[in-house]
Design a protein around this motif. Structure first.
Motif, PDB file in Angstrom:
ATOM      1  N   THR A 135       0.814  -1.216   0.000  1.00  0.00           N
ATOM      2  CA  THR A 135       0.000   0.000   0.000  1.00  0.00           C
ATOM      3  C   THR A 135       0.848   1.268   0.000  1.00  0.00           C
ATOM      4  O   THR A 135       0.314   2.379  -0.099  1.00  0.00           O
ATOM      5  CB  THR A 135      -0.930   0.034   1.224  1.00  0.00           C
ATOM      6  OG1 THR A 135      -0.141  -0.027   2.423  1.00  0.00           O
ATOM      7  CG2 THR A 135      -1.913  -1.136   1.195  1.00  0.00           C
ATOM      8  N   GLY A 136       2.150   1.117   0.130  1.00  0.00           N
ATOM      9  CA  GLY A 136       3.021   2.277   0.128  1.00  0.00           C
ATOM     10  C   GLY A 136       3.175   2.955   1.470  1.00  0.00           C
ATOM     11  O   GLY A 136       3.748   4.048   1.558  1.00  0.00           O
ATOM     12  N   ARG A 137       2.705   2.319   2.532  1.00  0.00           N
ATOM     13  CA  ARG A 137       2.794   2.931   3.858  1.00  0.00           C
ATOM     14  C   ARG A 137       4.232   3.243   4.257  1.00  0.00           C
ATOM     15  O   ARG A 137       4.507   4.242   4.923  1.00  0.00           O
ATOM     16  CB  ARG A 137       2.162   1.985   4.890  1.00  0.00           C
ATOM     17  CG  ARG A 137       2.404   2.388   6.330  1.00  0.00           C
ATOM     18  CD  ARG A 137       1.847   1.362   7.294  1.00  0.00           C
ATOM     19  NE  ARG A 137       2.430   1.512   8.617  1.00  0.00           N
ATOM     20  CZ  ARG A 137       2.204   0.682   9.634  1.00  0.00           C
ATOM     21  NH1 ARG A 137       1.394  -0.354   9.461  1.00  0.00           N
ATOM     22  NH2 ARG A 137       2.784   0.879  10.811  1.00  0.00           N
ATOM     23  N   LEU A 138       5.163   2.398   3.838  1.00  0.00           N
ATOM     24  CA  LEU A 138       6.563   2.576   4.231  1.00  0.00           C
ATOM     25  C   LEU A 138       7.319   3.507   3.298  1.00  0.00           C
ATOM     26  O   LEU A 138       8.459   3.885   3.585  1.00  0.00           O
ATOM     27  CB  LEU A 138       7.282   1.223   4.278  1.00  0.00           C
ATOM     28  CG  LEU A 138       6.641   0.124   5.130  1.00  0.00           C
ATOM     29  CD1 LEU A 138       7.523  -1.114   5.143  1.00  0.00           C
ATOM     30  CD2 LEU A 138       6.377   0.610   6.538  1.00  0.00           C
ATOM     31  N   GLY A 139       6.712   3.876   2.187  1.00  0.00           N
ATOM     32  CA  GLY A 139       7.449   4.603   1.166  1.00  0.00           C
ATOM     33  C   GLY A 139       8.414   3.654   0.473  1.00  0.00           C
ATOM     34  O   GLY A 139       8.201   2.434   0.436  1.00  0.00           O
ATOM     35  N   ARG A 140       9.473   4.211  -0.067  1.00  0.00           N
ATOM     36  CA  ARG A 140      10.476   3.338  -0.704  1.00  0.00           C
ATOM     37  C   ARG A 140      11.152   2.487   0.367  1.00  0.00           C
ATOM     38  O   ARG A 140      11.731   3.000   1.309  1.00  0.00           O
ATOM     39  CB  ARG A 140      11.529   4.162  -1.438  1.00  0.00           C
ATOM     40  CG  ARG A 140      12.562   3.293  -2.183  1.00  0.00           C
ATOM     41  CD  ARG A 140      13.680   4.116  -2.774  1.00  0.00           C
ATOM     42  NE  ARG A 140      14.521   4.718  -1.756  1.00  0.00           N
ATOM     43  CZ  ARG A 140      15.565   4.095  -1.182  1.00  0.00           C
ATOM     44  NH1 ARG A 140      15.858   2.848  -1.508  1.00  0.00           N
ATOM     45  NH2 ARG A 140      16.292   4.717  -0.266  1.00  0.00           N
ATOM     46  N   LEU A 141      11.049   1.183   0.201  1.00  0.00           N
ATOM     47  CA  LEU A 141      11.689   0.256   1.144  1.00  0.00           C
ATOM     48  C   LEU A 141      13.190   0.251   0.886  1.00  0.00           C
ATOM     49  O   LEU A 141      13.635   0.061  -0.247  1.00  0.00           O
ATOM     50  CB  LEU A 141      11.105  -1.142   0.941  1.00  0.00           C
ATOM     51  CG  LEU A 141      11.515  -2.227   1.933  1.00  0.00           C
ATOM     52  CD1 LEU A 141      10.982  -1.908   3.331  1.00  0.00           C
ATOM     53  CD2 LEU A 141      10.974  -3.587   1.476  1.00  0.00           C
TER      54      LEU A 141
END
Length: 340
Positions: A135-141
């Motif tokens: 979902t993109g919660r972490l941004g770029r991993l």
């Protein structure tokens, strides 16, 4: 539905208990190299014991669950495929790539189902981590840190046939790393230690290992494991991104203590082993298998997925032995299928 369970050891007993009480399973046929063990379990569950594998196929079943020693997996998978039967099999398919590829080919030629037992895909914590990444919660991993540490080592007799720390234990981390991130491993650098009990050296195995993995989007991952974590059974995954950071496996039973004055206290009842820690996940993966057999869902972990985790383990073994980085392109069998 009638299911044959081949192997009634520790994990086979767990699976037989789950299947025996499943509403869509009418009966089980159990067999084991130790016939008395199969008979005792069958009696306890009110199911049928068979004297051998031949009877499982001759008496007629709708699906097969394989929980034998790893050395028998590939042959039994092939036998079930040729009989047109769907199979659930504990990891790995085989301890080498040729055996793995041969079994997968038999399944694909027969057009049958092979679901592999990577239970962490059914754990609530890992599923939550996958959702956070997707979902993109972490941004770029940018960083993943994974670990698996057993409280006590397995029996010495098991070590020579286990496949070693990377293939037997850390293969779970390799699989769930791919599943959570949706990325492939591009290259690895691994190291290990056999400085613990002599039985590891005698078996040509190691008791502690580590690997640095670079994923195909340049995310860095570390995977570490030990057979000698006296504090308890510890399985975690930390995922750090540009926007947020999360952890799987951190709860009031995680066997770790903080040295900070305001840190959380040590666990009163740390996890003792994988069967306790992943009990609900083991049940969920078999529920999924029943749904797959009934045509109600897609296979959540097929043989090709298991192959990719084994390829990472093979690369780590090669890296450890040769003391060099190993590109996954050096290991036959890739690339994996795309993730949904």
């Amino acid at each position: 539905m009638r299911i044959g369970v081949i192997g009634t050891g520790r994990i086979g007993t767990i699976h037989a208990n789950t299947l025996s009480r499943h509403r869509d399973v009418g009966s089980l046929i159990l067999t084991d190299a130790d016939t008395s063990r199969a008979q005792e379990l069958a009696h306890r569950l009110g199911e049928t014991a068979a004297p051998g594998v031949e009877e499982i196929f001759r008496w007629g079943v709708d699906a097969v669950v394989i929980t034998t020693a790893t050395s028998a997996h590939a042959e039994l998978i092939g036998r079930a495929a040729r009989s047109g039967l769907p199979v659930f099999c504990e990891k790995p398919i085989a301890l080498d790539l040729p055996g793995t590829l041969s079994a997968i080919a038999e399944v694909e030629t027969a057009g049958t189902v092979l679901q592999m037992g990577f239970q962490r895909r059914f754990d609530t914590g890992y599923a939550g981590a996958r959702e956070a990444v997707r979902t993109g919660r972490l941004g770029r991993l940018h960083t993943v840190r994974a670990l698996t540490s057993d409280q006590a080592p397995p029996p010495a007799a098991w070590l020579p046939v286990s496949g070693g720390l990377y293939r037997d234990t850390l293969i779970h981390d390799f699989d769930v790393l791919r599943w959570v991130t949706g990325r492939e491993v591009a290259d690895v650098y691994a190291a290990a230690s056999d400085a613990g009990p002599a039985m590891f050296r005698e078996a040509g195995d190691v008791d502690t290992g580590a690997a640095l993995l670079t994923l195909d989007d340049s995310t860095l991952a570390t995977v570490t494991g030990s057979r000698l974590n006296g504090a308890g059974y510890d399985v975690r995954m930390e995922l750090a991104g540009e926007l947020d950071q999360i952890v799987v496996g951190l709860d009031d039973r995680t066997p770790i203590a903080s040295t900070e004055p305001t840190g959380p206290p040590a666990a009163d009842k740390p996890w003792s082993g994988f069967l306790e820690r992943f009990g609900p996940a083991y049940e969920a993966e078999l529920n999924a298998f029943i749904e797959v057999v009934r045509g109600e869902r897609a296979n959540p972990c097929d043989g090709r997925e298991a192959l990719q985790a084994l390829r990472v383990a093979e690369a780590c073994e090669l890296s450890r032995r040769d003391r060099r980085p190993v590109h996954l392109a050096e290991i036959p069998g890739g690339p994996a299928s795309a993730f949904a």
